[in-house]
Scaffold this active site. Structure first.
Site, mmCIF file in Angstrom:
data_model
loop_
_atom_site.group_PDB
_atom_site.id
_atom_site.type_symbol
_atom_site.label_atom_id
_atom_site.label_comp_id
_atom_site.label_asym_id
_atom_site.label_seq_id
_atom_site.Cartn_x
_atom_site.Cartn_y
_atom_site.Cartn_z
ATOM 1 N N HIS A 183 18.228 44.767 8.641
ATOM 2 C CA HIS A 183 18.608 46.316 8.949
ATOM 3 C C HIS A 183 18.920 47.172 7.410
ATOM 4 C CE1 HIS A 183 22.625 45.429 11.386
ATOM 5 N NE2 HIS A 183 21.505 45.038 12.106
ATOM 6 N N GLU A 278 25.840 54.336 18.816
ATOM 7 C CA GLU A 278 26.617 55.413 18.370
ATOM 8 C C GLU A 278 26.105 56.668 17.413
ATOM 9 O OE1 GLU A 278 29.723 53.595 16.637
ATOM 10 O OE2 GLU A 278 29.488 55.344 14.210
ATOM 11 N N TYR A 288 32.468 56.834 8.988
ATOM 12 C CA TYR A 288 32.312 56.147 9.784
ATOM 13 C C TYR A 288 32.396 54.896 10.519
ATOM 14 C CZ TYR A 288 30.351 61.166 9.950
ATOM 15 O OH TYR A 288 30.318 62.637 9.851
ATOM 16 N N TYR A 299 27.790 39.674 18.574
ATOM 17 C CA TYR A 299 26.503 38.924 19.254
ATOM 18 C C TYR A 299 26.806 38.264 19.711
ATOM 19 C CZ TYR A 299 23.262 42.980 17.691
ATOM 20 O OH TYR A 299 23.120 43.778 16.875
#
Length: 407
Positions: A183, A278, A288, A299
């Protein structure tokens, strides 16, 4: 120089029987959603009509894709130079120039070292808004640092012969440093005023997740800086105690696509877990939600933060996918080749191996189409050429540069 796959056209007849003649999935009956698989968040409801499972649409123009070059090792980003050549990053740390007819150059020299573990490495690339005058290019990468790594953005002058970058300068370093391999984000886009938007992930691991809500951390944020790395005075958190001034918005999970709309709006796309990819209309100072609010499930199974999908003060996504497509880069279409696509969003799909075309109307998604389904590879990034053709790179060990055009 690597072996090239020149003009390896995949024509209409070569596409799988499950796809339409143009390399798209066949459209469902009028008004029916394109996605029909069960959702992971089966009990979750969208916040408004059309927020997920948009009606399927279909382009009637015949089209085909052509593999222009192959032999690229996990390409991640691409950007078009004014002379028609493509800058393409390879995640292990190489940047290459590729011509429109598929000639792949040797790696461009002069880039700093990358940490290419896991999802890290050399990530996105962008051509500077003043390239014609200064030949500056920009790139994001997982930078090895003491104690771990983090996403950084550098810029440098592309030499006249395209063989190296000169006067390299790191203009942004995400903080804090973390010893992880997931990430990193990270997509780059310039707006019309020359501001650079940088998207960042929250580093995935459970101890790092809360930093997406922490204004003292860059993790899980969209960043807005000037082209030289300085902070715009009108950024939303400038002057707020404890807040990093580069932050534009917060509460993101792993944003790997950013695109500037013709009207200047900033749009981002981010990875969810099992469900919850999204699309966001990414506005200054807004939250957000991640990880406090999310669609989909963990997961490992089970709800995310109790399964909360809405909360006061948290922005809803314009659109979400459940099941996910695992989105990469995205762009707005503004070309002449497919006039019916103008103003649509094109999103690279990794897991589902296609390009998603989203039809927008008044800031809402009103239609979805799956393009280039016959290629069968993970689509990482996309761009639109001056003639209106769509170009993409595939994130594979034998990665491709592909052109999708009317046939």
């Amino acid at each position: 120089m690597r072996l090239l796959a020149l003009a390896a056209t995949v024509g209409v007849a070569a596409l799988s029987a499950a796809c339409g003649a143009n390399g798209q999935d066949a459209a469902p009956p009028a008004g029916a959603p394109l996605e029909t698989r069960p959702a992971n968040g089966a009990a979750q409801q969208p916040a408004f009509p059309g927020q997920t499972r948009a009606p399927g649409v279909r382009t009637e123009t015949a089209m085909a894709h052509r593999v222009v070059a192959s032999g690229l090792e996990h390409p991640w980003g691409l950007a078009l130079l004014p002379d028609g050549r493509w800058l393409v990053t390879e995640r292990p740390g190489r940047l290459r120039l590729i011509t429109a007819d598929g000639a792949v150059g040797e790696p461009v020299a002069g880039l700093p070292a990358v940490d290419a573990r896991g999802q890290g490495g050399l990530l996105d690339v962008a051509v500077g808004p003043t390239f014609g005058a200064d030949r500056l290019i920009y790139w994001s990468y997982a930078e090895p640092r003491e104690g771990g790594n983090a996403t950084s953005v550098a810029r440098g002058r592309l030499s006249d012969d395209g063989t190296r970058v000169e006067a390299v300068h790191v203009i942004f370093r995400a903080l804090p440093v973390y010893d992880g391999d997931k990430h990193f984000g990270s997509s780059l886009a310039f707006d019309g005023a020359g501001h650079l938007f940088i998207t960042l992930g929250e580093r995935s691991d459970a101890p790092m997740r809360p930093q997406a809500q922490d204004l003292g951390s860059h993790m899980g944020k969209t960043i807005r800086i000037n082209a030289d790395g300085s902070v715009p005075r009108d950024n939303p958190f400038v002057g707020r105690a404890g807040a990093l001034p580069e932050i534009w918005s917060l509460g993101h999970r792993n944003v790997q696509g950013v695109a500037i709309a013709p009207n200047g709006d900033v749009w981002t796309v981010e990875h969810g877990t099992r469900g919850g990819d999204e699309i966001n209309l990414d506005r200054a100072g807004l939250n957000y939600g991640w990880p406090e609010v999310a669609y989909g499930i963990e997961y490992r199974g089970g709800p995310i933060n109790g399964g909360v999908t809405a909360r006061e003060g948290i922005e809803q996504p314009v659109y979400y996918w459940d099941p996910v497509i695992a989105p990469g880069g995205m762009t707005f279409y503004d070309g002449a080749m497919f006039p019916g696509w103008r103003g649509n969003l094109l999103i690279a799909g990794l897991k589902e191996k296609h390009i998603a075309r989203l039809v927008l109307d008044g800031g809402r998604v009103v239609g979805e189409e799956r393009l280039m389904t016959g290629l069968g590879e993970r689509v990482r990034d996309i761009a639109v050429a001056p003639d209106g053709a769509v170009w993409a790179v595939t994130d594979e060990q034998d990665g491709k540069l592909v052109r999708l055009a009317a046939s």
